[in-house]
Design an enzyme around this catalytic site. Structure first.
Site, PDB file in Angstrom:
ATOM      1  N   MET A  26       0.852  -1.192   0.000  1.00 53.50           N
ATOM      2  CA  MET A  26       0.000   0.000   0.000  1.00 53.50           C
ATOM      3  C   MET A  26       0.889   1.245   0.000  1.00 53.50           C
ATOM      4  O   MET A  26       0.437   2.340   0.348  1.00 53.50           O
ATOM      5  CB  MET A  26      -0.939  -0.005   1.204  1.00 53.50           C
ATOM      6  CG  MET A  26      -1.915  -1.188   1.147  1.00 53.50           C
ATOM      7  SD  MET A  26      -3.471  -0.890   1.993  1.00 53.50           S
ATOM      8  CE  MET A  26      -2.900  -0.594   3.643  1.00 53.50           C
ATOM      9  N   ASN A  28       4.120   3.890   0.929  1.00 51.42           N
ATOM     10  CA  ASN A  28       4.817   4.393   2.106  1.00 51.42           C
ATOM     11  C   ASN A  28       5.903   3.388   2.517  1.00 51.42           C
ATOM     12  O   ASN A  28       5.956   2.911   3.653  1.00 51.42           O
ATOM     13  CB  ASN A  28       3.826   4.652   3.251  1.00 51.42           C
ATOM     14  CG  ASN A  28       4.466   5.522   4.326  1.00 51.42           C
ATOM     15  OD1 ASN A  28       4.468   5.194   5.489  1.00 51.42           O
ATOM     16  ND2 ASN A  28       5.050   6.625   3.927  1.00 51.42           N
ATOM     17  N   HIS A  33       9.602  -3.324   3.437  1.00 48.21           N
ATOM     18  CA  HIS A  33       9.090  -3.583   2.087  1.00 48.21           C
ATOM     19  C   HIS A  33      10.247  -3.909   1.130  1.00 48.21           C
ATOM     20  O   HIS A  33      10.123  -4.789   0.273  1.00 48.21           O
ATOM     21  CB  HIS A  33       8.377  -2.346   1.530  1.00 48.21           C
ATOM     22  CG  HIS A  33       7.111  -1.988   2.249  1.00 48.21           C
ATOM     23  ND1 HIS A  33       7.011  -0.895   3.068  1.00 48.21           N
ATOM     24  CD2 HIS A  33       5.893  -2.581   2.260  1.00 48.21           C
ATOM     25  CE1 HIS A  33       5.779  -0.809   3.539  1.00 48.21           C
ATOM     26  NE2 HIS A  33       5.076  -1.828   3.085  1.00 48.21           N
ATOM     27  N   GLN A  57     -10.280  -2.519   2.643  1.00 50.40           N
ATOM     28  CA  GLN A  57      -9.802  -3.144   3.867  1.00 50.40           C
ATOM     29  C   GLN A  57      -9.759  -2.186   5.059  1.00 50.40           C
ATOM     30  O   GLN A  57      -9.281  -2.551   6.129  1.00 50.40           O
ATOM     31  CB  GLN A  57      -8.442  -3.801   3.640  1.00 50.40           C
ATOM     32  CG  GLN A  57      -7.273  -2.871   3.435  1.00 50.40           C
ATOM     33  CD  GLN A  57      -6.041  -3.618   2.954  1.00 50.40           C
ATOM     34  OE1 GLN A  57      -5.977  -4.097   1.824  1.00 50.40           O
ATOM     35  NE2 GLN A  57      -5.035  -3.743   3.807  1.00 50.40           N
ATOM     36  N   GLY A 144       4.920 -10.374   4.169  1.00 47.88           N
ATOM     37  CA  GLY A 144       5.724 -10.334   5.397  1.00 47.88           C
ATOM     38  C   GLY A 144       5.070 -11.089   6.534  1.00 47.88           C
ATOM     39  O   GLY A 144       3.842 -11.102   6.666  1.00 47.88           O
ATOM     40  N   LYS A 145       5.922 -11.701   7.364  1.00 48.22           N
ATOM     41  CA  LYS A 145       5.404 -12.430   8.540  1.00 48.22           C
ATOM     42  C   LYS A 145       4.889 -11.474   9.602  1.00 48.22           C
ATOM     43  O   LYS A 145       4.240 -11.890  10.550  1.00 48.22           O
ATOM     44  CB  LYS A 145       6.521 -13.264   9.163  1.00 48.22           C
ATOM     45  CG  LYS A 145       6.745 -14.604   8.517  1.00 48.22           C
ATOM     46  CD  LYS A 145       7.582 -15.424   9.464  1.00 48.22           C
ATOM     47  CE  LYS A 145       8.056 -16.693   8.837  1.00 48.22           C
ATOM     48  NZ  LYS A 145       8.913 -17.459   9.763  1.00 48.22           N
ATOM     49  N   VAL A 173      11.278  -7.237   9.538  1.00 49.93           N
ATOM     50  CA  VAL A 173      12.469  -6.393   9.700  1.00 49.93           C
ATOM     51  C   VAL A 173      12.219  -5.463  10.882  1.00 49.93           C
ATOM     52  O   VAL A 173      11.124  -4.912  11.026  1.00 49.93           O
ATOM     53  CB  VAL A 173      12.750  -5.583   8.410  1.00 49.93           C
ATOM     54  CG1 VAL A 173      13.971  -4.691   8.582  1.00 49.93           C
ATOM     55  CG2 VAL A 173      12.942  -6.525   7.233  1.00 49.93           C
ATOM     56  N   SER A 182       7.009  -0.514  10.404  1.00 48.88           N
ATOM     57  CA  SER A 182       5.624  -0.394   9.964  1.00 48.88           C
ATOM     58  C   SER A 182       5.387   1.045   9.528  1.00 48.88           C
ATOM     59  O   SER A 182       5.952   1.977  10.125  1.00 48.88           O
ATOM     60  CB  SER A 182       4.693  -0.745  11.132  1.00 48.88           C
ATOM     61  OG  SER A 182       3.402  -0.228  10.884  1.00 48.88           O
ATOM     62  N   SER A 183       4.536   1.201   8.535  1.00 46.82           N
ATOM     63  CA  SER A 183       4.195   2.560   8.100  1.00 46.82           C
ATOM     64  C   SER A 183       3.560   3.339   9.244  1.00 46.82           C
ATOM     65  O   SER A 183       3.623   4.562   9.276  1.00 46.82           O
ATOM     66  CB  SER A 183       3.204   2.513   6.941  1.00 46.82           C
ATOM     67  OG  SER A 183       3.762   1.773   5.897  1.00 46.82           O
TER      68      SER A 183
HETATM   69  O1  PAF Z   1      -0.132  -5.837   3.730  1.00 44.08           O
HETATM   70  C1  PAF Z   1      -0.524  -4.908   2.997  1.00 44.08           C
HETATM   71  O2  PAF Z   1       0.186  -3.929   2.754  1.00 44.08           O
HETATM   72  C2  PAF Z   1      -1.912  -4.989   2.389  1.00 44.08           C
HETATM   73  O3  PAF Z   1      -2.812  -5.624   3.243  1.00 44.08           O
HETATM   74  C3  PAF Z   1      -1.921  -5.667   0.994  1.00 44.08           C
HETATM   75  C4  PAF Z   1      -1.491  -7.116   1.082  1.00 44.08           C
HETATM   76  C5  PAF Z   1      -1.001  -4.909   0.049  1.00 44.08           C
HETATM   77  C6  PAF Z   1      -3.338  -5.639   0.417  1.00 44.08           C
HETATM   78  O4  PAF Z   1      -3.805  -4.346   0.253  1.00 44.08           O
END
Ligand code: PAF
Length: 283
Positions: A26, A28, A33, A57, A144-145, A173, A182-183
């Protein structure tokens, strides 16, 4: 790197590619990432990333509008990682009409933990991931886990729907003090940032207790969880859950399973100020 927003252009650009490694995001982007991109490059070629802030979501009281959008710097970082194509659809590209067909994960996996505190979250995730898979048609995809339940739900979705996509799990990480990247970390004030590593420290402490004394822990799982949540609350956190589950299905283990070394995972979600952090640790 090609930046592509229309589905037809993406399909034309990727046509004939049979080993695509895909990393949906998503945006950022942070070092976590980028580690997913590097892992993807080990499992396929070309690497395709996506950036799409998926409205489906987000709950009504969540931060969809506030979600940080940093497209230019994200694209530059992906370029440096030699990502072949960045799929960055607009909402009009991905949801040109109301998305009435949706993927509903099963209750026993989708409505617990994150699903309990964020109703509709996994339905939104599964729907967009399936749609992104349909656009990109990857052979492998990396998740990612850190989002442990998301990873499990997507794996199960691929299995159940016989999608020809292998899901690769990437390790979390962390900053030097243990805080998982995390963002959402950028929303923390400096005092909250100093406090934030406690979540991971608490997970480690629970893990150490399980390993050191399985017999005692087996009988007192709930007590261990409650004590950990109380400890967080005493330090200003508002915990949603801190719980010991089986790795295979995220259900609570029986005492016998704990004694028999069932693979476990401790999962946590807690709010620090306005920021909700999640983390987990395998045992
Ligand atoms: O983990 C995320 O960043 C989101 O849930 C994903 C998998 C890109 C779906 O929008």
């Amino acid at each position: 790197m090609r930046i592509i927003s229309h589905i037809e252009d993406l399909r034309a650009q990727l046509s004939g590619q049979t080993r695509i490694a895909f990393v949906p995001t998503m945006g950022n982007l942070h070092e976590g990432h980028l580690s997913l991109m590097r892992l993807a490059a080990k499992h396929g070629d070309p690497v395709v990333a996506s950036i799409f802030v998926n409205r489906l979501q987000f709950g009504p009281n969540e931060d969809f509008d506030k979600y940080p959008r940093t497209f230019q710097s994200d694209a530059m970082r992906l370029e440096k990682e030699h990502v072949y194509a960045l799929f960055a659809p607009t909402e009009q590209d991905l949801y040109p009409e109301p998305q009435t067909y949706r993927i509903q994960p099963p209750t026993q996996l989708g409505d617990i933990l994150e699903g309990e505190f964020r109703p509709g979250f996994f339905q939104g995730v599964c729907t967009v991931v399936l749609k992104l898979f349909s656009c990109v048609q990857p052979r492998v995809a990396v998740f990612g886990k850190k989002d442990y339940q998301q990873l499990m739900i997507i794996r199960a979705m691929c299995r159940q729907l016989a999608l020809p996509v292998e899901i690769i799990a990437a390790e979390t990480v962390r900053d030097a003090d243990g805080l998982a990247l995390s963002s959402r970390n950028q929303y923390l004030s400096s005092e909250e940032r100093a406090e934030a590593p406690r979540l991971y420290a608490q997970l480690n402490q629970m893990r150490a207790q399980i390993i050191a004394n399985r017999e005692q822990v087996a009988q007192n799982l709930r007590q261990l969880e409650d004590t950990a949540m109380q400890h967080l609350a005493e330090h200003g956190w508002a915990p949603d859950y801190m719980t010991i589950r089986r790795q295979k299905d995220l259900l609570a283990p029986t005492a016998q399973e704990v004694l028999a070394n069932e693979p476990l995972v401790i999962l946590a979600a807690a709010r620090l100020g306005v920021t909700r952090l999640i983390d987990n640790l395998e045992v």
